[in-house]
Structures are given as C-alpha cells and as structure tokens.
Write a protein that holds these residues in place. Structure first.
Motif, PDB file in Angstrom:
ATOM      1  N   ALA A 116      40.199  23.358  44.495  1.00 41.04           N
ATOM      2  CA  ALA A 116      40.538  23.153  45.905  1.00 41.04           C
ATOM      3  C   ALA A 116      41.971  23.575  46.206  1.00 41.04           C
ATOM      4  O   ALA A 116      42.267  24.063  47.301  1.00 41.04           O
ATOM      5  CB  ALA A 116      40.337  21.688  46.281  1.00 41.04           C
ATOM      6  N   SER A 117      42.879  23.406  45.242  1.00 38.44           N
ATOM      7  CA  SER A 117      44.269  23.800  45.474  1.00 38.44           C
ATOM      8  C   SER A 117      44.398  25.303  45.673  1.00 38.44           C
ATOM      9  O   SER A 117      45.408  25.790  46.189  1.00 38.44           O
ATOM     10  CB  SER A 117      45.156  23.346  44.306  1.00 38.44           C
ATOM     11  OG  SER A 117      44.878  24.090  43.137  1.00 38.44           O
ATOM     12  N   ASN A 118      43.378  26.054  45.266  1.00 40.46           N
ATOM     13  CA  ASN A 118      43.354  27.500  45.477  1.00 40.46           C
ATOM     14  C   ASN A 118      42.280  27.910  46.478  1.00 40.46           C
ATOM     15  O   ASN A 118      41.821  29.056  46.476  1.00 40.46           O
ATOM     16  CB  ASN A 118      43.131  28.222  44.143  1.00 40.46           C
ATOM     17  CG  ASN A 118      44.418  28.304  43.323  1.00 40.46           C
ATOM     18  OD1 ASN A 118      45.418  28.855  43.774  1.00 40.46           O
ATOM     19  ND2 ASN A 118      44.388  27.730  42.140  1.00 40.46           N
ATOM     20  N   GLY A 119      41.849  26.963  47.307  1.00 41.96           N
ATOM     21  CA  GLY A 119      40.920  27.284  48.376  1.00 41.96           C
ATOM     22  C   GLY A 119      39.506  27.552  47.919  1.00 41.96           C
ATOM     23  O   GLY A 119      38.748  28.245  48.607  1.00 41.96           O
ATOM     24  N   GLN A 120      39.125  27.005  46.763  1.00 37.99           N
ATOM     25  CA  GLN A 120      37.778  27.237  46.251  1.00 37.99           C
ATOM     26  C   GLN A 120      37.048  25.909  46.059  1.00 37.99           C
ATOM     27  O   GLN A 120      37.661  24.857  45.899  1.00 37.99           O
ATOM     28  CB  GLN A 120      37.827  27.998  44.918  1.00 37.99           C
ATOM     29  CG  GLN A 120      38.459  29.370  45.009  1.00 37.99           C
ATOM     30  CD  GLN A 120      38.463  30.088  43.666  1.00 37.99           C
ATOM     31  OE1 GLN A 120      37.640  29.802  42.791  1.00 37.99           O
ATOM     32  NE2 GLN A 120      39.384  31.019  43.499  1.00 37.99           N
ATOM     33  N   LEU A 132      44.718  36.556  45.761  1.00 43.38           N
ATOM     34  CA  LEU A 132      45.033  36.835  44.352  1.00 43.38           C
ATOM     35  C   LEU A 132      45.435  35.543  43.655  1.00 43.38           C
ATOM     36  O   LEU A 132      46.576  35.340  43.227  1.00 43.38           O
ATOM     37  CB  LEU A 132      46.134  37.891  44.266  1.00 43.38           C
ATOM     38  CG  LEU A 132      45.754  39.251  44.868  1.00 43.38           C
ATOM     39  CD1 LEU A 132      46.939  40.204  44.825  1.00 43.38           C
ATOM     40  CD2 LEU A 132      44.550  39.848  44.147  1.00 43.38           C
ATOM     41  N   GLN A 133      44.451  34.650  43.549  1.00 47.90           N
ATOM     42  CA  GLN A 133      44.663  33.331  42.959  1.00 47.90           C
ATOM     43  C   GLN A 133      43.669  33.127  41.829  1.00 47.90           C
ATOM     44  O   GLN A 133      42.568  33.666  41.838  1.00 47.90           O
ATOM     45  CB  GLN A 133      44.508  32.241  44.020  1.00 47.90           C
ATOM     46  CG  GLN A 133      45.530  32.358  45.142  1.00 47.90           C
ATOM     47  CD  GLN A 133      45.206  31.431  46.300  1.00 47.90           C
ATOM     48  OE1 GLN A 133      44.061  31.067  46.501  1.00 47.90           O
ATOM     49  NE2 GLN A 133      46.229  31.067  47.066  1.00 47.90           N
ATOM     50  N   ALA A 134      44.069  32.279  40.893  1.00 47.08           N
ATOM     51  CA  ALA A 134      43.286  32.147  39.668  1.00 47.08           C
ATOM     52  C   ALA A 134      42.029  31.307  39.838  1.00 47.08           C
ATOM     53  O   ALA A 134      41.099  31.447  39.070  1.00 47.08           O
ATOM     54  CB  ALA A 134      44.155  31.555  38.565  1.00 47.08           C
ATOM     55  N   GLY A 135      41.996  30.423  40.797  1.00 48.05           N
ATOM     56  CA  GLY A 135      40.879  29.491  40.902  1.00 48.05           C
ATOM     57  C   GLY A 135      41.224  28.213  40.184  1.00 48.05           C
ATOM     58  O   GLY A 135      41.775  27.285  40.780  1.00 48.05           O
ATOM     59  N   PHE A 136      40.922  28.106  38.888  1.00 45.88           N
ATOM     60  CA  PHE A 136      41.362  26.950  38.106  1.00 45.88           C
ATOM     61  C   PHE A 136      42.788  27.221  37.648  1.00 45.88           C
ATOM     62  O   PHE A 136      43.029  28.018  36.737  1.00 45.88           O
ATOM     63  CB  PHE A 136      40.458  26.709  36.901  1.00 45.88           C
ATOM     64  CG  PHE A 136      40.912  25.545  36.055  1.00 45.88           C
ATOM     65  CD1 PHE A 136      40.733  24.243  36.506  1.00 45.88           C
ATOM     66  CD2 PHE A 136      41.538  25.740  34.842  1.00 45.88           C
ATOM     67  CE1 PHE A 136      41.155  23.170  35.737  1.00 45.88           C
ATOM     68  CE2 PHE A 136      41.962  24.676  34.061  1.00 45.88           C
ATOM     69  CZ  PHE A 136      41.773  23.381  34.526  1.00 45.88           C
ATOM     70  N   ASP A 137      43.729  26.565  38.311  1.00 46.91           N
ATOM     71  CA  ASP A 137      45.142  26.811  38.036  1.00 46.91           C
ATOM     72  C   ASP A 137      45.884  25.490  38.170  1.00 46.91           C
ATOM     73  O   ASP A 137      45.995  24.928  39.261  1.00 46.91           O
ATOM     74  CB  ASP A 137      45.704  27.841  39.023  1.00 46.91           C
ATOM     75  CG  ASP A 137      47.111  28.299  38.642  1.00 46.91           C
ATOM     76  OD1 ASP A 137      47.688  27.718  37.713  1.00 46.91           O
ATOM     77  OD2 ASP A 137      47.609  29.241  39.286  1.00 46.91           O
ATOM     78  N   THR A 138      46.375  24.950  37.055  1.00 39.44           N
ATOM     79  CA  THR A 138      47.071  23.662  37.079  1.00 39.44           C
ATOM     80  C   THR A 138      48.480  23.765  37.636  1.00 39.44           C
ATOM     81  O   THR A 138      49.096  22.752  37.950  1.00 39.44           O
ATOM     82  CB  THR A 138      47.136  23.065  35.662  1.00 39.44           C
ATOM     83  OG1 THR A 138      47.887  23.943  34.819  1.00 39.44           O
ATOM     84  CG2 THR A 138      45.740  22.873  35.096  1.00 39.44           C
ATOM     85  N   GLU A 139      49.006  24.980  37.752  1.00 40.35           N
ATOM     86  CA  GLU A 139      50.358  25.195  38.262  1.00 40.35           C
ATOM     87  C   GLU A 139      50.327  26.305  39.324  1.00 40.35           C
ATOM     88  O   GLU A 139      50.983  27.342  39.160  1.00 40.35           O
ATOM     89  CB  GLU A 139      51.313  25.576  37.130  1.00 40.35           C
ATOM     90  CG  GLU A 139      51.492  24.522  36.068  1.00 40.35           C
ATOM     91  CD  GLU A 139      52.296  23.323  36.557  1.00 40.35           C
ATOM     92  OE1 GLU A 139      53.106  23.496  37.497  1.00 40.35           O
ATOM     93  OE2 GLU A 139      52.107  22.234  35.996  1.00 40.35           O
TER      94      GLU A 139
END
Length: 633
Positions: A468-472, A513-520
């Motif tokens: 969700a933090s990356n809009g997914q 251009l975002q990773a999806g699962f990204d803790t940072e």
C-alpha cells in the motif's frame, strides 16, 4: 532506574526541575515536578522554586505556582496539581492551595480534595515503586479563575549523587515568569550554569550563599519534525555538588558488591556453561545475550531511593526471572565472567539527549548496558528486539560512564553508514491488463534487525502495508528468514500480484517506478522535508539503502520517456539513481546514503536537498507507448 526504552524527545508538562534521587530519571522527573493539566494554549503562570540546602546535603524546598489555567471563552475543566515523593526519605505537604474567582472570591481546597495514592509506574518501564503521589483537585475553576498552590518538601536524607538541579524551558509552552532560588552554605562546593538569556545572581552574605535564576519571556516553540531532547537546545539552568561526572559512577560503584558468594558463583558457572556449550569469545557472549533476552523479563523494583542504581543480587535475579536494565546487565556480566570474558557496567543515556551537559549534573544517564573491554564492544541486553552487540539510534554518538573504582568516561560508537544497510532486489512483470506480478528479496543488516523483529510477526499485514505504501494492493506471500546468528542478516522474501497498477488502454501509459514490496520507500522520505527547521536540531537516521529492480514490459510496449539519472553528494550523504531500458525491461538502480543522525538547523538545507532528490526519484515514472505491429518482436 526505570530503563526500558524511553521517550526523551522533550521534558513534559511544564518547566521541569529535577532534583535527582537515586530512582529519578529524565523521563520521570516525579518528586520534584508539579504535574498539572497539559495546556491547550499559553496561560498566565508564575512559578517560584526555593531550595534551602543544609551542610549535610539534606534539604527543604518550596514550589509556589500561581496561574490562570483557563482563558476567557474557554470551557471549564478539571484542574489539578500533583507531586510525587519518597516516604522513606522525604515528607511532602500542601502548605497552601486555593482558587480566586474573577469577582475576588477565594475558595480554599478542602482536605478531602487532597489525595495521596501510590505513584503509578512509568508506562515505558513496567514494575513497582514505593513512591507516593499527592494530588490537589481545585474547586470551581472557570475562565479567568486564578489557581494558587504552595508545596513544601523536607528531604531527611541526602541523595546518592548530592544535589542536582536541572530546569529546562519546555518547547510546548511559553515560559512567562519562572524563578529558582537556592540558599546554600557559603562553603558548599555548588557549581551552576545558565544559558544566555537567563537572568542570574550569585551573592554570599555571612555563611549563606544565595543563587537566583530567572527565566522569563521564553516563547513557545512549535516543532513539527523529529528532534532531540529539549535540554539540548532550549534555555537551561542547572546546579550540582558533583565535581566531575566520573564521581557519579564512583558513587554507584560504592553501592555495589561485585563478588558472588560461593553458592551463587557455582550456580552462575553451571548456567553459563549450559548456555554457551562449545562457543568461545563473542559467540559465547552472543549466546548469553540471547538467553537473557528470552528468559529474563523486564520489571523494575524501585522500592527504596537507591534501587534505581543499585543492582539486586544475581541469585535473586535468577530466582525472579525478571529485572530492570541494571539487573539484566549484572546477570550478563556475571555469566560472561564465568566464561572468562571480561565485562563492565556502562551507564548511558538511552534516548534523544546527545550532547553532554556543561557541568556534571547527574541527570545525564538513565540506562545500564554492558561493555566488553577486550573487544571494545557494547551490548544492550534490555533491548528484547536487538541482536547482540547492536545499538539503536538512542544509544550512539554519546558519552558512556564505565562504572568502577575509579569510573571512567568513554564514547559509545558513532552511527555508521555501513552498520545499517538494507538492500532490495525486486523483479517485476507488467501484464497486458496492467497487473503487476512481483518478487522481492530484502536483506537487513544486524544493526537494523531490531526494527523488523516485531513488525514482521504478522507477515500478511506487513506485506499489505508495504504494498500500500507504493500504491499497490493484491494477494501474495511473505517469508521471513531470521538471522542464524548475531552476525547474520534478516532476509524477507515477498511474492505478490497487484491488479490495475497501470492503465494500458491509454495511448501514453504511466508506470510508477516503485518496487511494490519496499520496506524503505523513497517517497516515504517526504516526512524528512520541512520548511520550519530554524531552532531545534533535526533528528533523522544513518544508513545505506540500496535498490536493484527490473520491470519486464508487456509485449507491444516500449518506454517512451524515462527520468534522468541523478547523482548528488553533499555532507548529509549521497543519492544515486539510474533508470535504463534494456530490451523489453527497465532496469532501476538506486542508492541512498545518510551520514548524519542529528543535523543542526544551519546544515539542514543539505539534508533537505538530499531528501528532495530521493523523494523525487521515488515518485518518478516511465511513459509507456504501444509499438507499431511492425516493430514488435
């Protein structure tokens, strides 16, 4: 010493004057502070604190407060003042308490509205204490009503560290008129310090010395960003009878018996051998750290004034299966020494106070950890989330007191960019319907593991939050491989499918251009961008963060537009970002290095420039277009 992880961002509820007893600490000023309702706005308030010190360092004190807690137009509310004390060494009474209504009518507080109860334990330090708390409930307090109270305390026994006074103007309210008066024997070695802007007077008449400090007109400071303790940047007045900071440690050492009785020594030796097995050196120490973390619960027993600093017997700690920071440190040292590993007690400040005080007031320490001198290494066994030999950002870049005879000062290690290292390797595939399928592996270095131990307990929720933090959003699975040893990384592996990430029906499709699962996520660094960093230092983080990501495009699409490469380096750190098209894939490589834990306001523009570049890259996107049929593979 109530030494679970403290919140030390500010001195709370009023101008905090601390008269440090053995059990007092910065997060719980307690018996020297009048605790009143938290102000919704600036209020008319006048306060005088008087201290008469005797030659033997016993003391009599008075705190007088006059205030108008509710302004015209505000609603009436419950108004009370409270003060805590130690019955074993002090007496406390309410000398005066009344309200004066706008028409001049005075109403004294009746005895039945003065309550004495056991003092509650601090929320961040579960346990028990023997302190009492007196609360005065004022009658008929409405708009314009004046409240008056005068506390009277007699300290029958001198404190372990003598006399220590620290007054800090809190950032969250205006200091209108506050006075400290110290009346001491003329021959008493009492040092004091006041920041510029505080009016002071020091005069001696006959055999008495009177020190006066007046704080007035100190404005409220609105701070919207993470910062350090108020005592690091707000006006302060302090006084102490300590001649040097090491004297603090010498007195603690004088209260402690380090030698174990033969039965306990044999018990500890047997336990240590059963814990470490064939391990040696630091691996043996790590095994002991883990055993304490798993078997000794945190509970504080502050039942007399020196309990905050004097360790309980090691045998008793083992019998109980609990103890606070000093007890867990004592047990770890005993087990280490049973294995032939030298270990010393280190008293530190666990929180957001990073700079030493200008004079040696005892307020500067609130926690006990372990120092292994043969390895020049510190360990915090109280932190139940941290691997062995790792320190969080509340325990770096500051002084430590090694307790001994004599004690000595050291520095805890500085925050280092290679200690906190998080890497993200992600491979994403964009489907023809805009669905994104992803696989990511995130590795976390030992110094950063503590931040993920608790959060990853609910793996499904953690995966959902990070998508969700990356809009997914979507379905997936997260596995977590915990470190096999204190030297190893934590590894998270995620696989997921997120629908409707990109609308490919448009002529020009926008691909984040975002990773999806990204803790940072880089876009999350936007919380470090502020426009009001003018007075208080800015507290952020230190570490290295790496991303390596590929995105496979669907057949018939190409990247028409990609963001430019970024290469920025300044004293705050470094940021690099490249996005390239390689055949039917986009390859994204990014690195963020943050070098400052605490940034002075004058240096904040450097941090802001670095974070702005990182956030911009984190929000960047590629423009995808349809390939003509002739150009399709």
């Amino acid at each position: 010493m109530r030494c679970s992880r403290p919140f030390l961002g500010r001195v709370s509820l009023g101008l905090a004057l601390l008269l440090l007893a053995g059990t007092a600490m910065v997060t719980d000023p307690g018996r020297a502070r009048s605790e009143e309702n938290a102000p919704e706005s600036d209020r008319s308030r006048h306060e005088v604190r008087e201290y008469r010190i005797n030659p033997d360092l016993t003391m009599e004190s008075w705190i007088t407060i006059d205030e108008t807690p509710i302004k015209p137009g505000e609603k009436a509310e419950n108004t009370r003042h409270s003060l805590s004390y130690s019955p074993e060494t002090e007496t406390l009474d309410v000398a005066e308490a009344w309200t004066v209504k706008p028409d001049g009518t005075r109403m004294s507080v009746p005895p039945e509205d003065i309550f004495t109860r056991s003092k509650e334990q601090s929320k961040n330090a579960p346990g028990f204490n023997a302190d009492q708390k007196v609360t005065v409930l004022f009658p008929q307090v409405g708009p314009g009503t004046k409240v008056h109270i005068r506390w009277h305390t007699v300290r029958r026994q001198p404190q372990l560290f003598g006399v220590n006074i620290l007054e800090v103007a809190p950032r969250d309210r205006r200091v209108e008129d506050e006075t400290v008066l110290i009346d001491a024997p003329a021959d008493l070695a009492l040092r004091w310090f006041a920041d510029p802007g505080i009016e002071t007077e020091d005069r001696t008449t006959g055999n008495r010395r009177v020190i006066r400090a007046h704080l007035t007109g100190i404005p409220k400071l609105r701070v919207t960003y993470p910062t350090v303790a108020d005592a690091q940047f707000r006006p302060r007045f302090m006084a102490t009878t300590l001649t040097r900071l090491e004297e603090n440690g010498d007195r603690i050492a004088g209260q402690t018996e380090e030698h174990l009785d033969p039965a306990t020594a044999e018990r500890v030796k047997h336990l240590a051998h059963s814990i470490v097995g064939e391990k040696k050196g630091l691996d043996a120490a790590a095994a002991i750290h883990d055993w304490i973390r798993q078997n000794i619960a945190y509970t504080a027993l502050d039942l007399n004034p020196n309990d905050g600093w004097v360790e309980h017997p090691v045998g008793k700690i083992l019998d109980n299966g609990f103890g606070d920071c000093k007890d867990q440190s004592a047990l770890m040292r005993a087990l280490l020494q049973a294995e032939g590993i030298r270990a010393e007690r280190a008293v530190v400040q666990w929180g957001s106070l990073y700079e030493p005080m200008p004079i040696p007031v005892a307020w500067q320490f609130n926690h006990v950890i372990v120092y292994l001198p043969d390895f020049d290494l510190f360990d915090n066994p109280t932190d139940k989330q941290a691997p062995f030999a790792t320190l969080d950002d509340g325990l770096v870049n500051k002084q430590a007191m090694i307790i001994g005879k004599p004690s000595r000062l050291m520095r805890l290690p500085d925050a280092q960019v290679d200690k906190v290292h998080i890497t993200n390797r992600s491979d994403l595939t964009l489907g023809a319907d805009g669905t994104l399928t992803g696989h990511a592996t995130v590795t976390v270095s030992p110094w950063a593991v503590r931040y993920y131990q608790f959060e990853t307990e609910d793996k499904a929720a953690f995966l959902t939050r990070n998508l969700a933090s990356n809009g997914q959003y979507g379905e997936g699975k997260l596995t977590v491989k915990k470190p096999a040893s204190w030297r190893d990384n934590l590894t998270m592996t995620a696989s997921w499918t997120a629908p409707a990430v990109v609308d490919l029906s448009q002529t020009d499709a926008v691909l984040p251009l975002q990773a999806g699962f990204d803790t940072e996520p880089l876009s999350g660094k936007a919380n470090l961008l502020h426009t009001d960093v003018k007075v208080a230092p800015f507290k952020s983080e230190v570490g290295t963060f790496d991303w390596s990501m590929t995105i496979a495009l669907p057949e018939g699409f190409k990247a028409e537009s990609l963001p430019a490469s970024v290469h920025l380096a300044n004293p705050a750190g470094q940021f690099d970002s490249t996005v390239e098209a390689q055949g039917d894939r986009l390859v994204i490589t990014r690195r963020l290095v943050m070098t400052r834990l605490v940034t002075a306001p004058k240096d904040y523009p450097e941090l802001k420039a670095l974070m702005s570049a990182a956030v911009k890259a984190g929000r960047s996107y590629a423009i995808l277009t349809h390939l003509p049929p002739a150009q399709r593979g």
